[in-house]
Design a protein around this motif. Structure first.
Motif, PDB file in Angstrom:
ATOM      1  N   THR A   1      -5.125 -13.289  10.027  1.00 35.73           N
ATOM      2  CA  THR A   1      -6.076 -12.383  10.682  1.00 35.73           C
ATOM      3  C   THR A   1      -7.466 -13.003  10.926  1.00 35.73           C
ATOM      4  O   THR A   1      -7.979 -12.893  12.038  1.00 35.73           O
ATOM      5  CB  THR A   1      -6.170 -11.022   9.952  1.00 35.73           C
ATOM      6  OG1 THR A   1      -6.363 -11.263   8.553  1.00 35.73           O
ATOM      7  CG2 THR A   1      -4.938 -10.183  10.171  1.00 35.73           C
TER       8      THR A   1
ATOM      9  N   TYR B   1      -4.623  -5.276  11.095  1.00 31.17           N
ATOM     10  CA  TYR B   1      -3.218  -5.567  10.839  1.00 31.17           C
ATOM     11  C   TYR B   1      -3.015  -5.416   9.331  1.00 31.17           C
ATOM     12  O   TYR B   1      -3.721  -6.058   8.546  1.00 31.17           O
ATOM     13  CB  TYR B   1      -2.895  -7.018  11.195  1.00 31.17           C
ATOM     14  CG  TYR B   1      -2.699  -7.310  12.658  1.00 31.17           C
ATOM     15  CD1 TYR B   1      -2.929  -6.347  13.631  1.00 31.17           C
ATOM     16  CD2 TYR B   1      -2.266  -8.567  13.053  1.00 31.17           C
ATOM     17  CE1 TYR B   1      -2.735  -6.653  14.965  1.00 31.17           C
ATOM     18  CE2 TYR B   1      -2.073  -8.869  14.390  1.00 31.17           C
ATOM     19  CZ  TYR B   1      -2.315  -7.907  15.340  1.00 31.17           C
ATOM     20  OH  TYR B   1      -2.122  -8.207  16.659  1.00 31.17           O
TER      21      TYR B   1
ATOM     22  N   GLY C   1       2.956  -1.487  -2.465  1.00 31.12           N
ATOM     23  CA  GLY C   1       1.507  -1.481  -2.220  1.00 31.12           C
ATOM     24  C   GLY C   1       0.984  -0.061  -2.116  1.00 31.12           C
ATOM     25  O   GLY C   1       1.444   0.718  -1.276  1.00 31.12           O
ATOM     26  N   LEU C   2       0.048   0.293  -2.943  1.00 25.73           N
ATOM     27  CA  LEU C   2      -0.459   1.672  -3.004  1.00 25.73           C
ATOM     28  C   LEU C   2      -1.037   2.094  -1.655  1.00 25.73           C
ATOM     29  O   LEU C   2      -0.632   3.075  -1.052  1.00 25.73           O
ATOM     30  CB  LEU C   2      -1.521   1.756  -4.111  1.00 25.73           C
ATOM     31  CG  LEU C   2      -2.205   3.105  -4.300  1.00 25.73           C
ATOM     32  CD1 LEU C   2      -1.212   4.118  -4.833  1.00 25.73           C
ATOM     33  CD2 LEU C   2      -3.394   2.976  -5.266  1.00 25.73           C
ATOM     34  N   PHE C   3      -1.991   1.318  -1.171  1.00 28.30           N
ATOM     35  CA  PHE C   3      -2.722   1.728   0.024  1.00 28.30           C
ATOM     36  C   PHE C   3      -1.900   1.478   1.290  1.00 28.30           C
ATOM     37  O   PHE C   3      -1.839   2.326   2.179  1.00 28.30           O
ATOM     38  CB  PHE C   3      -4.050   0.968   0.095  1.00 28.30           C
ATOM     39  CG  PHE C   3      -5.021   1.579   1.049  1.00 28.30           C
ATOM     40  CD1 PHE C   3      -5.771   2.684   0.672  1.00 28.30           C
ATOM     41  CD2 PHE C   3      -5.191   1.062   2.320  1.00 28.30           C
ATOM     42  CE1 PHE C   3      -6.672   3.260   1.557  1.00 28.30           C
ATOM     43  CE2 PHE C   3      -6.090   1.630   3.204  1.00 28.30           C
ATOM     44  CZ  PHE C   3      -6.829   2.728   2.813  1.00 28.30           C
ATOM     45  N   SER C   4      -1.274   0.299   1.363  1.00 30.66           N
ATOM     46  CA  SER C   4      -0.547  -0.032   2.597  1.00 30.66           C
ATOM     47  C   SER C   4       0.618   0.929   2.816  1.00 30.66           C
ATOM     48  O   SER C   4       0.857   1.386   3.933  1.00 30.66           O
ATOM     49  CB  SER C   4      -0.083  -1.488   2.585  1.00 30.66           C
ATOM     50  OG  SER C   4       0.671  -1.768   1.438  1.00 30.66           O
TER      51      SER C   4
ATOM     52  N   ARG D   1      -9.799  -0.522   0.134  1.00 25.58           N
ATOM     53  CA  ARG D   1      -9.174  -1.819   0.404  1.00 25.58           C
ATOM     54  C   ARG D   1      -9.935  -2.506   1.540  1.00 25.58           C
ATOM     55  O   ARG D   1     -10.485  -1.845   2.416  1.00 25.58           O
ATOM     56  CB  ARG D   1      -7.712  -1.661   0.837  1.00 25.58           C
ATOM     57  CG  ARG D   1      -6.770  -1.179  -0.257  1.00 25.58           C
ATOM     58  CD  ARG D   1      -6.503  -2.266  -1.296  1.00 25.58           C
ATOM     59  NE  ARG D   1      -5.555  -1.843  -2.287  1.00 25.58           N
ATOM     60  CZ  ARG D   1      -5.857  -1.228  -3.432  1.00 25.58           C
ATOM     61  NH1 ARG D   1      -7.119  -0.956  -3.724  1.00 25.58           N
ATOM     62  NH2 ARG D   1      -4.916  -0.891  -4.290  1.00 25.58           N
TER      63      ARG D   1
ATOM     64  N   TYR E   1       3.278  -3.630   1.863  1.00 24.04           N
ATOM     65  CA  TYR E   1       3.965  -4.131   0.666  1.00 24.04           C
ATOM     66  C   TYR E   1       4.865  -3.031   0.117  1.00 24.04           C
ATOM     67  O   TYR E   1       4.447  -1.865   0.052  1.00 24.04           O
ATOM     68  CB  TYR E   1       2.952  -4.540  -0.405  1.00 24.04           C
ATOM     69  CG  TYR E   1       2.161  -5.752  -0.023  1.00 24.04           C
ATOM     70  CD1 TYR E   1       2.722  -7.016  -0.124  1.00 24.04           C
ATOM     71  CD2 TYR E   1       0.864  -5.635   0.452  1.00 24.04           C
ATOM     72  CE1 TYR E   1       2.001  -8.136   0.242  1.00 24.04           C
ATOM     73  CE2 TYR E   1       0.138  -6.751   0.822  1.00 24.04           C
ATOM     74  CZ  TYR E   1       0.709  -7.997   0.708  1.00 24.04           C
ATOM     75  OH  TYR E   1       0.001  -9.097   1.072  1.00 24.04           O
TER      76      TYR E   1
ATOM     77  N   LYS F   1      -0.248  -5.593   6.197  1.00 24.68           N
ATOM     78  CA  LYS F   1       1.090  -5.876   5.696  1.00 24.68           C
ATOM     79  C   LYS F   1       1.496  -4.740   4.764  1.00 24.68           C
ATOM     80  O   LYS F   1       0.746  -4.388   3.857  1.00 24.68           O
ATOM     81  CB  LYS F   1       1.102  -7.216   4.959  1.00 24.68           C
ATOM     82  CG  LYS F   1       2.469  -7.525   4.410  1.00 24.68           C
ATOM     83  CD  LYS F   1       2.599  -8.958   4.016  1.00 24.68           C
ATOM     84  CE  LYS F   1       4.018  -9.211   3.551  1.00 24.68           C
ATOM     85  NZ  LYS F   1       4.243 -10.586   3.191  1.00 24.68           N
TER      86      LYS F   1
ATOM     87  N   TYR G   1     -10.021  -5.013   4.872  1.00 27.36           N
ATOM     88  CA  TYR G   1      -9.160  -5.497   5.966  1.00 27.36           C
ATOM     89  C   TYR G   1      -9.993  -6.248   6.994  1.00 27.36           C
ATOM     90  O   TYR G   1     -11.201  -6.063   7.092  1.00 27.36           O
ATOM     91  CB  TYR G   1      -8.404  -4.326   6.623  1.00 27.36           C
ATOM     92  CG  TYR G   1      -7.384  -3.748   5.669  1.00 27.36           C
ATOM     93  CD1 TYR G   1      -6.201  -4.418   5.397  1.00 27.36           C
ATOM     94  CD2 TYR G   1      -7.644  -2.560   4.978  1.00 27.36           C
ATOM     95  CE1 TYR G   1      -5.283  -3.921   4.477  1.00 27.36           C
ATOM     96  CE2 TYR G   1      -6.742  -2.060   4.062  1.00 27.36           C
ATOM     97  CZ  TYR G   1      -5.568  -2.752   3.812  1.00 27.36           C
ATOM     98  OH  TYR G   1      -4.671  -2.276   2.893  1.00 27.36           O
ATOM     99  N   THR G   2      -9.313  -7.102   7.739  1.00 31.93           N
ATOM    100  CA  THR G   2      -9.973  -7.951   8.730  1.00 31.93           C
ATOM    101  C   THR G   2      -9.836  -7.298  10.106  1.00 31.93           C
ATOM    102  O   THR G   2      -8.729  -7.232  10.633  1.00 31.93           O
ATOM    103  CB  THR G   2      -9.298  -9.334   8.760  1.00 31.93           C
ATOM    104  OG1 THR G   2      -9.158  -9.777   7.410  1.00 31.93           O
ATOM    105  CG2 THR G   2     -10.088 -10.328   9.564  1.00 31.93           C
TER     106      THR G   2
END
Ligand SMILES: Cc1cc2nc3c(=O)[nH]c(=O)nc-3n(C[C@H](O)[C@H](O)[C@H](O)COP(=O)(O)OP(=O)(O)OC[C@H]3O[C@@H](n4cnc5c(N)ncnc54)[C@H](O)[C@@H]3O)c2cc1C
Ligand code: HEM
Length: 593
Positions: free
Chosen positions: A343, A242, A249-252, A226, A246, A244, A228-229
């Motif tokens: 972000t 940062y 959400g699989l990864f989050s 995934r 979900y 979010k 990300y910033t």
């Protein structure tokens, strides 16, 4: 991982295919499966000399149990055998690798990875699996760029050299996690990761606005990537993202379940506007001749990964920075963000304020020509990420940053913008932002300029939803005036924390109520000659729709500066259409899809 997947690792710049070996690895198969795609040089030679992990317990970071050194690592096996003595050993036949996996699970249970200073035999075994060496520099021209659509035509094409440093994954440990919004149902988490192998010498440079990184982890037995910033740090040491969380959400979700010390892999940084380019693995691996394959590694060498790579990363400019300005800053920047789309804006805000703090004129006054305007859309007040931080930065930015919130489901006492961000809201917001340079704002404008002080609302909401919730941010830890002055992360925070107002005194912006003369002097900023408002003062009294302005669409073409938009896809399409109807084109606009 299936039979067609790659089982490649890099060791001392050589690419090794472990496909036929991982299942018979004397150190266990899981160990090798967890390092696929990474540089295993340090793991293989167990060179801990370069390992400094900030913020976490270094004794744990050694990845080897205390009773197990590289010299007697086989004692783990001995101990396991001891334990097994007297117990009924399963009659089921087990491969050696699987057997070792079982041992590792027990003895390295609190450690993410067991390392081992491999023997000469192991080194020779590795040499038989080498399939090539890493191309040190891969030139953009040689890469396939499949998705070069119209969105990317405005990006200036430069011959950027892509270094393998950004393409290889490196290992990072989770060192802290905090919540940065106040919505317990849809939390946004701040994750800090520190590099497992820090060499202290190679510095890949700080992240710039527009940079993103790719994070990789094994989730439910599959490798998941995934983007990300990163908001702070650099990939050679540590970074903050940062995320979010979900609900599905699989990864989050997976990331949020992990504890401190959890290991992931990350690579980058990449430029957000280059996202559609893909780098073919074949261009990164240089085949070796049979003679070259006979390379014997020296196990005594202390490896500092990538020390062979010369030069810096192509980080001097990114597509979100102003290529025509030496410091990369925009004179006037309009940012429209929704949700976690904030972000890249946080990257931009931080960068611009840091740059302006570097510039002082002959009279030791901060000189700035920069203005940043953020329109931040969210559903509820508790969804706002870093609300208090943004408010503090806006108040102390000496007029350089204004933040305007727009809530689609606001609290009843909300006096700011309401609804989903649309054309009318954007027009009103831009008009107000452009006109306030020469005005003393009236009360309602001041409300908007000062972000409608969402602090009160956030605190109220967080008390309702979670009494212990303290929105946190990488930009700001303590909030007392003293600490603000000295915090290295807050170089741009003004010495006075009094709210600033904007007055029409030529080109000077100054604090209304300085504490004393010295601080008063410090607050004066020369804003330079370039900022000419497009609209006259009479047109900008409040955020209410002004019919004069509604017909003045052609004037938007005069807007100097850049508009950057980032957020959920629904918001992006509405905003993109609105801005194009208002006459903005690719020269003014960057939409981060
Ligand atoms: C360049 C770039 C930078 C990014 N930076 C960040 C960042 O700083 N912080 C961050 O949190 N994310 C960022 N993302 C998005 C991130 O890469 C993931 O897509 C996100 O974390 C969701 O992954 P997941 O596996 O949890 O959800 P998935 O399993 O991929 O998705 C499951 C469900 O979650 C929901 N969902 C997932 N993504 C979104 C979305 N974007 N909008 C609305 N619903 C969604 C949907 O309901 C979806 O069906 C960035 C993406 C890119 C391309
Ligand atoms: C493809 C590369 C690799 C090869 C060819 C290889 C080969 C071997 C061999 C032959 C051994 C037996 C001991 C010895 O001879 O030193 C061994 C043991 C071991 N290896 Fe590897 N290995 C590789 C990669 C790795 C990596 C990347 C790790 C860790 C991340 C690792 C961790 C271990 C451990 C923990 C042991 C067992 C030590 C013990 O307790 O006896 N190996 N490996």
């Amino acid at each position: 991982m299936n039979e067609y997947s790659a089982y490649l690792v890099v060791c001392d710049g050589l690419v090794v295919d472990m496909r036929n070996f991982y299942s018979v690895h004397p150190g266990g198969s899981q160990i090798l499966l967890s390092v696929i795609g990474t540089d295993i040089t340090n793991d293989f030679y167990n060179s801990h000399a370069d390992k400094v992990i900030e913020d976490i317990d270094c004794s744990k970071s050694l990845l080897i149990p205390n009773d197990t050194t590289s010299k007697n690592s086989s004692s783990v096996l001995a101990k396991h055998m001891e334990l097994l003595q007297g117990r009924k050993i399963s009659q089921k036949r087990m491969s050696v690798a699987k057997f070792i996996d079982n041992i590792n699970v027990r003895y390295y249970s609190r450690e993410p990875l067991a390392q081992h200073a491999h023997s000469r035999f192991a080194i020779q075994k590795m040499a038989t699996m080498i399939i090539g060496k890493v191309n040190e520099k891969v030139c953009e021209n040689g890469l396939v760029i499949p998705g070069d659509g119209p969105n990317h035509q405005n990006i200036e094409r430069k011959s950027v050299e892509i270094y393998t440093k950004s393409i290889k994954f490196h290992r990072y440990k989770l060192t802290s996690k905090k919540m940065v919004n106040a919505n317990v149902k849809y939390p946004v988490m701040n994750f800090t990761f520190s590099k497992v192998h820090q060499d202290g010498k190679v510095n890949t440079g700080k992240f710039l606005p527009g940079h993103y990184i790719e994070v990789q982890s094994r989730v439910n037995n599959q490798i998941v990537n995934r983007s990300y910033t990163p908001l702070e740090g650099c990939l050679s040491k540590s970074f903050i993202i940062y995320v979010k969380i979900y609900p599905r959400g699989l990864f989050s979700q997976y990331l949020n379940e992990q504890l401190i010390g959890y290991e992931i892999q990350a690579r980058g940084p990449f430029d957000v506007c280059d996202r559609n380019r893909s780098y073919l693995a074949s261009t990164m691996i240089e085949p070796l001749s049979p003679a070259q394959k006979k390379i014997i590694f020296s196990p005594t060498k202390l490896y500092t990964p990538y020390s062979r790579l010369i030069g810096t990363l192509p980080t001097t400019k990114t597509s979100l920075l102003n290529a025509d300005s030496p410091d990369g800053c925009w004179d006037e920047l309009y940012m429209i963000a929704g949700g976690t789309g904030i972000t890249p804006m946080l990257q931009l805000i931080k960068y611009h304020l840091e740059q302006s703090m570097k510039q002082k004129n002959d009279n030791d006054k901060y000189v700035t020509y920069k203005r940043m305007h953020l329109l931040f859309g969210n559903r509820k007040i508790e969804d706002v990420i870093d609300g208090e931080l943004l408010e503090d930065i806006a108040l102390s930015s000496r007029g350089q940053l204004t933040v305007t919130y727009c809530l689609s489901d606001p609290p009843t006492d909300w006096g700011g913008l309401r609804g989903r961000i649309n054309k009318q809201i954007i027009k009103d917001w831009m008009n107000l932002m452009q006109s306030t340079f020469l005005l003393t704002p009236n009360k309602s404008q001041m409300n908007v300029l000062q972000s409608h002080s969402i602090r009160h609302n956030i605190n109220m909401q967080s008390q309702i939803s979670s009494p212990t919730l303290e929105p946190q941010s990488p930009f700001m830890q303590p909030q007392s005036e003293e600490t603000l002055k000295i915090s290295p992360n807050l170089q741009y925070i003004s010495e006075t924390m009094l709210p600033l107002s904007i007055e029409s005194k030529g080109s000077i912006i100054q604090s209304e109520q300085p504490y004393d003369n010295q601080k008063y002097e410090d607050c004066i900023i020369d804003v330079g000659p370039k900022l000419e408002p497009v609209f006259s003062a009479k047109n900008s009294k409040s955020l209410a729709i002004d019919p004069d302005l509604a017909n003045a669409e052609e004037s938007y073409g005069l807007l100097q500066g850049k508009i950057i938009v980032s957020g959920p896809s629904g918001m992006l399409s509405t905003v993109e259409q609105a801005l194009s109807e208002m006459g903005f084109n690719e020269q003014n606009l960057i939409i981060l899809h």
